[in-house]
Design an enzyme around this catalytic site. Sequence first.
Site, PDB file in Angstrom:
ATOM      1  CG  ASP A 298      -2.493  10.070   5.757  1.00 26.53           C
ATOM      2  OD1 ASP A 298      -2.193  10.139   6.960  1.00 26.53           O
ATOM      3  OD2 ASP A 298      -3.553   9.570   5.334  1.00 26.53           O
ATOM      4  CG  ASN A 306      -5.709  -0.139  11.855  1.00 26.48           C
ATOM      5  OD1 ASN A 306      -4.835  -0.992  11.723  1.00 26.48           O
ATOM      6  ND2 ASN A 306      -5.433   1.116  12.154  1.00 26.48           N
ATOM      7  CG  ASP A 315       0.813  -2.068  14.599  1.00 30.03           C
ATOM      8  OD1 ASP A 315       0.341  -0.929  14.364  1.00 30.03           O
ATOM      9  OD2 ASP A 315       0.779  -2.607  15.724  1.00 30.03           O
ATOM     10  CD  GLU A 338      -3.281   7.037   9.227  1.00 31.38           C
ATOM     11  OE1 GLU A 338      -4.350   7.575   8.882  1.00 31.38           O
ATOM     12  OE2 GLU A 338      -3.031   6.744  10.422  1.00 31.38           O
TER      13      GLU A 338
END
Length: 420
Positions: A298, A306, A315, A338
């Site tokens: 992770d 973000n 992204d 993620e």
Amino acid sequence: MDGGRMALGARIGLAGAGLFAAAAPARAQSSFASATSMSWDGVLTGIFLGLLLFSLVYNGVFYRLLRERFLIWQSARTLSYFALVLALSPLAMGPWLTPDSFARQVWICIFFDLSVVVSGPFLRRYLEPGTVGPRIRRLLGWPPMLILATTPAMLITDCPPAYMALRNMLLLAMLGLCAAAVIMALRRGSRTARYQAAAWSGIGAVYGVSLFHDIVLGRPFDAFLFLLFPALGLEVMLTALGILDRLVRLRRERQEARAQAEAMRIIAHTDPLTGLPNRRAIEESFNGDPPVAIALVDLDHFKAINDHHGHDVGDRVIFAAGVALGSGTALAARVGGEEFALLFRGPAVAVATEAERLRQRIGAYVQQMVPLLDRPVTASMGLVHIGRGTSFGAAMKSADINLYAAKESGRDRVVFIEAA
């Protein structure tokens, strides 16, 4: 026996076969009366029989490749032709099947009607789906078998008129049904119907001239047999070409369908952002070939990326992390947001080293591929060894527990348990 009536019934049978039967009983047709005095062309007969045998082999080879049922029905038609040619030849074929024997006439009648009957199911399977209406397609199936119930009409002396009328009606219905099927298929753009219409045109012309002689001129068509068998040969060859064209298109359609199915399978098993396998794909891989270890990865503080840089940059970070994890020996997959999963195969002793190497590679790849970030990106990992018989769900749960432990203990690290 009423020869004129039997001649009409037999000739209608020829048309009712969809212009694809050989000849009715020799003693039952006025045109065959003149044939008894003509010499049989052995070379032509041999060529025609050889053509029929080639057609049988041809159908058998293609049936093994594509398993299309219309090849079985076409083979049945070809065998009926073969039997008719033998029966109409001067060969004695044993004491019970001499050329002028009653058994020979029975043989001719049976195989003549069989060639008519199987043509309906053949056409039903042969024409492309959707080119013939459902009602006609159903009628092309087993109802033509009713014709066999009238076969004795061709052998009974002083056959009852009602019985013969029933036979003629069924044969005419068969003619109309086959003609309607081909015409409908032609109107709907069927390539197969074009071949079949051309294949039956020769027999149709010979038969039409013969009917004109019998009904209008009142005398037999002396060249009937001489023209019929070349027309039958043309029908066999053109039908073979039509079958080849149909099979080539079927094979192409199946290849395209398989390619499309494979493309859909890849889409269904691939993450669209990273190009890595998705959760479904990695689960199938786990169940097909169980790994020695599994890890969940992770990205740390990804929400902040973000929030500060936008989802397009987020992204790009996820994509870079996917490239980093996909560059190792482990099978990498994106399992959501993620979060990534890794399946490790090979020596178990090397798993921890490879896992840490891949985890650290994420930061380097993100820094190189997304240089606008103002801080390095790190990742946390939960790693477990897989015990024998461990399910995918249980392995993922154990890895998730370790991933949570890595997050709780400060992130940017691997938490590893030797067995699950």
